[in-house]
Design a protein around this motif. Structure first.
Motif, PDB file in Angstrom:
ATOM      1  N   TYR A 219       0.921  -1.297   0.248  1.00 20.23           N
ATOM      2  CA  TYR A 219       0.248  -0.273  -0.606  1.00 20.23           C
ATOM      3  C   TYR A 219       0.811   1.160  -0.492  1.00 20.23           C
ATOM      4  O   TYR A 219       0.195   2.074  -1.039  1.00 20.23           O
ATOM      5  CB  TYR A 219      -1.290   0.136   1.108  1.00 20.23           C
ATOM      6  CG  TYR A 219      -1.984   1.049   1.618  1.00 20.23           C
ATOM      7  CD1 TYR A 219      -2.846   1.800   0.612  1.00 20.23           C
ATOM      8  CD2 TYR A 219      -1.791   2.257   2.275  1.00 20.23           C
ATOM      9  CE1 TYR A 219      -3.620   2.954   0.801  1.00 20.23           C
ATOM     10  CE2 TYR A 219      -2.035   3.370   2.326  1.00 20.23           C
ATOM     11  CZ  TYR A 219      -3.412   3.978   1.495  1.00 20.23           C
ATOM     12  OH  TYR A 219      -3.891   4.546   1.838  1.00 20.23           O
ATOM     13  N   LEU A 220       1.665   1.321   0.728  1.00 22.24           N
ATOM     14  CA  LEU A 220       2.712   1.945   1.250  1.00 22.24           C
ATOM     15  C   LEU A 220       2.873   3.062  -0.239  1.00 22.24           C
ATOM     16  O   LEU A 220       3.832   3.907  -0.753  1.00 22.24           O
ATOM     17  CB  LEU A 220       3.390   2.076   2.369  1.00 22.24           C
ATOM     18  CG  LEU A 220       4.238   3.835   2.391  1.00 22.24           C
ATOM     19  CD1 LEU A 220       3.766   4.984   3.002  1.00 22.24           C
ATOM     20  CD2 LEU A 220       4.753   3.362   3.998  1.00 22.24           C
ATOM     21  N   TRP A 221       4.101   1.650  -0.805  1.00 23.38           N
ATOM     22  CA  TRP A 221       5.237   2.160  -1.883  1.00 23.38           C
ATOM     23  C   TRP A 221       4.267   2.815  -3.221  1.00 23.38           C
ATOM     24  O   TRP A 221       4.575   3.848  -3.791  1.00 23.38           O
ATOM     25  CB  TRP A 221       5.695   1.149  -1.893  1.00 23.38           C
ATOM     26  CG  TRP A 221       6.820   1.362  -3.145  1.00 23.38           C
ATOM     27  CD1 TRP A 221       6.921   0.746  -4.188  1.00 23.38           C
ATOM     28  CD2 TRP A 221       7.953   2.192  -3.490  1.00 23.38           C
ATOM     29  NE1 TRP A 221       7.716   1.423  -5.343  1.00 23.38           N
ATOM     30  CE2 TRP A 221       8.376   2.224  -4.533  1.00 23.38           C
ATOM     31  CE3 TRP A 221       8.687   3.211  -2.581  1.00 23.38           C
ATOM     32  CZ2 TRP A 221       9.959   2.695  -5.345  1.00 23.38           C
ATOM     33  CZ3 TRP A 221       9.349   4.462  -3.024  1.00 23.38           C
ATOM     34  CH2 TRP A 221      10.281   3.897  -4.294  1.00 23.38           C
ATOM     35  N   PRO A 222       2.984   2.003  -3.481  1.00 27.16           N
ATOM     36  CA  PRO A 222       2.498   2.193  -4.590  1.00 27.16           C
ATOM     37  C   PRO A 222       1.916   3.328  -4.524  1.00 27.16           C
ATOM     38  O   PRO A 222       1.531   4.750  -5.386  1.00 27.16           O
ATOM     39  CB  PRO A 222       1.199   1.367  -4.850  1.00 27.16           C
ATOM     40  CG  PRO A 222       2.139   0.220  -3.974  1.00 27.16           C
ATOM     41  CD  PRO A 222       2.450   0.731  -2.610  1.00 27.16           C
ATOM     42  N   LEU A 223       1.154   3.922  -3.134  1.00 24.88           N
ATOM     43  CA  LEU A 223       0.697   5.049  -2.550  1.00 24.88           C
ATOM     44  C   LEU A 223       1.547   5.692  -3.278  1.00 24.88           C
ATOM     45  O   LEU A 223       0.908   7.368  -3.772  1.00 24.88           O
ATOM     46  CB  LEU A 223       0.069   4.988  -1.356  1.00 24.88           C
ATOM     47  CG  LEU A 223      -0.178   6.451  -1.073  1.00 24.88           C
ATOM     48  CD1 LEU A 223      -1.811   7.165  -1.349  1.00 24.88           C
ATOM     49  CD2 LEU A 223      -0.746   6.549   0.963  1.00 24.88           C
ATOM     50  N   LEU A 224       3.153   6.340  -2.717  1.00 20.22           N
ATOM     51  CA  LEU A 224       3.998   7.238  -3.280  1.00 20.22           C
ATOM     52  C   LEU A 224       4.479   7.554  -3.978  1.00 20.22           C
ATOM     53  O   LEU A 224       4.125   8.383  -5.247  1.00 20.22           O
ATOM     54  CB  LEU A 224       5.133   6.518  -2.702  1.00 20.22           C
ATOM     55  CG  LEU A 224       6.228   8.289  -2.526  1.00 20.22           C
ATOM     56  CD1 LEU A 224       5.467   8.877  -1.668  1.00 20.22           C
ATOM     57  CD2 LEU A 224       7.678   7.539  -1.840  1.00 20.22           C
ATOM     58  N   ILE A 225       4.557   6.561  -5.896  1.00 20.69           N
ATOM     59  CA  ILE A 225       4.889   6.402  -6.854  1.00 20.69           C
ATOM     60  C   ILE A 225       4.161   6.389  -7.252  1.00 20.69           C
ATOM     61  O   ILE A 225       4.350   7.093  -8.975  1.00 20.69           O
ATOM     62  CB  ILE A 225       5.630   5.528  -6.880  1.00 20.69           C
ATOM     63  CG1 ILE A 225       5.105   4.322  -7.151  1.00 20.69           C
ATOM     64  CG2 ILE A 225       7.229   5.261  -5.825  1.00 20.69           C
ATOM     65  CD1 ILE A 225       6.344   3.139  -7.689  1.00 20.69           C
ATOM     66  N   THR A 226       2.699   6.143  -7.598  1.00 21.29           N
ATOM     67  CA  THR A 226       2.117   5.747  -8.631  1.00 21.29           C
ATOM     68  C   THR A 226       0.679   7.158  -8.558  1.00 21.29           C
ATOM     69  O   THR A 226       0.212   7.825  -7.533  1.00 21.29           O
ATOM     70  CB  THR A 226       0.951   4.604  -8.454  1.00 21.29           C
ATOM     71  OG1 THR A 226       0.311   4.608  -7.060  1.00 21.29           O
ATOM     72  CG2 THR A 226       1.530   3.799  -9.196  1.00 21.29           C
ATOM     73  N   THR A 227       0.633   7.694  -9.586  1.00 19.90           N
ATOM     74  CA  THR A 227      -0.234   9.214  -9.405  1.00 19.90           C
ATOM     75  C   THR A 227      -1.066   8.583 -10.883  1.00 19.90           C
ATOM     76  O   THR A 227      -2.408   9.176 -10.997  1.00 19.90           O
ATOM     77  CB  THR A 227       0.506  10.348 -10.043  1.00 19.90           C
ATOM     78  OG1 THR A 227       1.313  10.097 -11.197  1.00 19.90           O
ATOM     79  CG2 THR A 227       0.923  10.843  -8.923  1.00 19.90           C
TER      80      THR A 227
END
Length: 284
Positions: A219-227
């Protein structure tokens, strides 16, 4: 000889049944809520524990998106599940492949500072994700891997835990096997492919289940790098359905959550035998 006592048998079964009920009730509640309409869930307090009649419509909207009866337009969960599946498979296979090769090199090759290299890998376990996530994001951004499968997976495929486990297992392999392979003219990679990999199947299966679930639940990593919404995994999709607006389609949210549970559960069920054997079997 094991003494059988009816009282202890009943108590152990009772505790197991209670434990299963505690774990299964939220799943049942999620499934029941996904069969009802959002109006039924919002207006009935407490919510009915009996299945409703809106099953097919709710799951159609959850999977393929579209407009609900309340007028909300929701995104489809199917593309997000595909992103999560690719993430989970690449992370699981990548972690196992890199860990196997790194453990093989540390155990069977002689090079300077070999033990120091291993402990440098192992020490990374002491660094939480939050400590590494800033520098990792900067590297991924500079390489132009934002909103891509490479950015979602490559930073997560290194695993000190798997390297440690494979190293410990390789250390238990008899030296006679190495000598026999050398006498037969087998090179290092032939020994790795024909001897070590077949012996490591149960450990690989157990780690695959663990790492697949790890990759699926990111959750945290995709939240950070995906727009870009096309690169959202299913966990982010669930969060998007609870957007803080005045009205939430709880039935579609529950259907999406239930769909998100199915692939990890299916992997665990299909690989249960290998998973348990890889954790408890001492005779590799």
């Amino acid at each position: 000889m094991i003494e059988r006592r009816p009282g202890l048998t009943f108590l152990s079964h009772f505790i197991l049944i209670v434990g299963v009920a505690i774990v299964a009730f939220p799943v049942y509640l999620t499934l029941v809520a996904s069969t009802q309409t959002a109006q039924d869930i919002a207006s009935t307090i407490p919510m009915s524990l009996l299945p409703g009649s809106n099953l097919w419509e709710t799951y159609r909207v959850a999977l393929f998106g579209g407009e609900t009866a309340a007028g909300s337009t929701l995104p489809p969960a199917l593309p997000m599940m595909w992103v999560s599946l690719v993430m989970a498979l690449v992370i699981a296979v990548g972690k196992i492949a890199i860990s196997l090769l790194s453990a093989f090199a540390i155990v069977y090759f002689r090079f300077p500072l070999r033990n120091l290299v291993f402990w440098m890998i192992f020490v990374t376990l002491m660094l939480p994700v939050e400590v590494r996530i800033g520098p990792t994001y900067e590297v991924v951004s500079n390489l132009g891997m934002l909103n891509s499968y490479a950015g979602l997976t490559i930073p997560l495929i290194a695993s000190a835990t798997a390297t440690f486990l494979f190293r410990q297992f390789f250390l238990t392999v008899p030296d006679e096997l190495v000598e026999a392979a050398r006498v037969d003219g087998a090179g290092p990679m032939r020994f790795f492919w024909d001897v070590l990999l077949p012996m490591s199947r149960t450990s690989i299966a157990a780690l695959f289940v663990i790492q697949f679930i790890y990759g699926w639940n990111q959750y945290l990593w995709p939240l950070l790098i995906t727009t870009n919404e096309d690169m959202y995994p299913i966990v982010l999709g669930i969060k998007r359905l609870v957007s803080g607006e005045s009205y939430t389609e709880w039935n579609v949210l529950m259907a999406t959550a239930f769909l998100a549970m199915l692939p990890p559960a299916l992997v665990v069920i299909l690989m249960q035998k290998w998973f348990v054997k890889g954790l408890v079997d001492t005779e590799k």
